[in-house]
Scaffold this motif. Sequence first.
Motif, mmCIF file in Angstrom:
data_model
loop_
_atom_site.group_PDB
_atom_site.id
_atom_site.type_symbol
_atom_site.label_atom_id
_atom_site.label_comp_id
_atom_site.label_asym_id
_atom_site.label_seq_id
_atom_site.Cartn_x
_atom_site.Cartn_y
_atom_site.Cartn_z
ATOM 1 N N UNK B 137 0.833 -1.212 0.000
ATOM 2 C CA UNK B 137 0.000 0.000 0.000
ATOM 3 C C UNK B 137 0.860 1.251 0.000
ATOM 4 N N UNK B 138 1.876 1.274 0.855
ATOM 5 C CA UNK B 138 2.774 2.441 0.900
ATOM 6 C C UNK B 138 3.583 2.535 -0.385
ATOM 7 N N UNK B 168 -1.519 -6.982 -5.575
ATOM 8 C CA UNK B 168 -0.913 -7.553 -4.367
ATOM 9 C C UNK B 168 -1.506 -6.943 -3.106
ATOM 10 N N UNK B 169 -1.774 -5.644 -3.188
ATOM 11 C CA UNK B 169 -2.301 -4.988 -2.001
ATOM 12 C C UNK B 169 -3.680 -5.534 -1.645
ATOM 13 N N UNK B 170 -4.509 -5.724 -2.668
ATOM 14 C CA UNK B 170 -5.850 -6.277 -2.406
ATOM 15 C C UNK B 170 -5.737 -7.688 -1.844
ATOM 16 N N UNK B 203 7.480 4.782 8.065
ATOM 17 C CA UNK B 203 8.871 5.196 7.814
ATOM 18 C C UNK B 203 9.269 4.970 6.363
ATOM 19 N N UNK B 204 8.601 3.976 5.757
ATOM 20 C CA UNK B 204 8.932 3.610 4.380
ATOM 21 C C UNK B 204 8.751 4.769 3.414
ATOM 22 N N UNK B 232 3.000 10.444 3.209
ATOM 23 C CA UNK B 232 2.739 9.739 4.456
ATOM 24 C C UNK B 232 1.309 10.028 4.946
ATOM 25 N N UNK B 233 0.940 11.305 4.854
ATOM 26 C CA UNK B 233 -0.409 11.691 5.278
ATOM 27 C C UNK B 233 -1.452 10.962 4.417
#
Lengths: 251, 322
Positions: B137-138, B168-170, B203-204, B232-233
């Motif tokens: 996701x990130x 992949x995220x799903x 952090x990623x 990040x937000x």
Amino acid sequence: MTNENLIQYIYGIADNSLILGQRISELCGHGPTLETDIAMTNMALDLLGQTRSYYQYVAELSPKDITEDDVAFLRTEREYKNVLLVEQPNTDFAYVIVRQYFFDVFHFMLLKELENSKNVNFQAIAKKSLKEVSYHKRFSGDWLKRLGDGTEESKQKAQQAIDDLWVYTDELFHMTDNDKAVSKAGYGVDTTNLKDSYYAAITSLLKEATLDIPDTKYFQKGGKNGIHTEHMGFILSDMQYMQRTYPGMKW
Amino acid sequence: MENMKEKEQMKSLEDIFEAKIARDEKIEPKDWMPEKYRKTHIRQISQHAHSEIVGMLPEGNWITRAPSLRRKVALLAKVQDEAGHGLYLYSACETLGISREELYDQLHSGKAKYSSIFNYPTLTWADIGAIGWLVDGAAIINQVPLCSTSFGPYARAMVRVCKEESFHQRQGYEIMMTLCNGTQEQKDMAQDALNRWWWPSLMMLGPTDDESTHTEQSMKWKLKRKTNDELRQQFIDQTVPQADILGLKVPDENLKYNNETGHYNFGDIDWEEFWQVVKGHGMCNKERISARKNAWDNGEWVRDAAIAYADKQADKEVKEAV
């Protein structure tokens, strides 16, 4: 021909795909090049896909309410009927390739015959798998030629792997009593008929790869009757870990 | 005189280059580009490629133990996709005039970096779900803007990478969902994985804007479209409601929706931990690099054999032709 006969027959074929698929999976991310890594993972995916088709059929045939995962993960070691060849470890790339080639040539011949089975499920699975396995055979055969006729080092490593794994080839053609019954009924394959052409094919490729045929008089056997090498227990403890630790859960 | 002429030529090449980027046209490998552009791209693309192949390891750790055949096959396919991403990214990087061997050397010697998140261990099956959901996701948030970056081969590789990443995220989220609909043990496993992966995922997205050294130049070259803090937000705003649906608690006491800004406020990130891992002292830094190095070193005789065989075949063909 009882359902139990068919189920036992399927184990004899599908467990090879499962255990070899599991073995190749161990290598994912550790291949000698990114391209070989991707190709080997493809073979693992094909083999596990075939396994699922067979085990789904087992679940249908079984009088118990079971799934493909029960078949894959909840049997005891003695109940797995794969040949000893496929459970041998990934000692180095030469062993991986030789193990694969020795199996692929047999697998292809077996599926060619299984395509003519009286059983429509076997026909369908064999037809789909043949396309995949003809690619596997080409991949492992091409690599064996590269290793045999590559450098001195690769030749020596390939020869070592052949010498060590040769003893597991004869078992591919053993017929259990159940295999005989299923084959006699026109559902299964009489693998004894494949033996000569198998060794002819292997001999011809090894010759091309400038490798020697081992002069072995004794062969290992047992897997088809559920008597495995010591490697098998470790394969299963890895593979069955989740199902054994958290029984009865959905994932 | 000569020197002046060279300088003028250089200036006009630079003008053409800048104008192309301003018009949103792609820079292709054969086009002239400033040395700094080439170097920055080699650094970023290779770092990205290395992250893909090192990223295969923590997930690969669970392939042999996947809990069902369906999950095993899906995980193998996912890790294989990552190898594929590594392959296109290395190829894109090679168009900038560096070889795959040099790139691997940089990874193995520690000169090149990769995403630090892969230095955390995968301890339970739920980690495979959490990685798909949070780490991919990130990654998507970082990568979607790169589909329109200025360097053509990178932008085209990213289009394909992003499609697969969103799949992949799903898939990862679906693993989490299954666990959260399961037994208490499974829910606990899911919560524990979220607890361990949440902060590293934040952090990623990189150091805070005032600590980030490359942001300004990268914005100009469209290697970046948003700052690390903005990304990040965006990640937090998107992910917190997904955790709510799962019935999991994000491990941040200060996390609170802010009605005025329309964003979540969140607690302090432990940047000391981030820098410790970046500098090579995470739990798995050594294992990851040695796994890559072993694969490469143990594969040397195999690659040599392939080359020797190809040479012999080529010689044979020449002889046959004569």
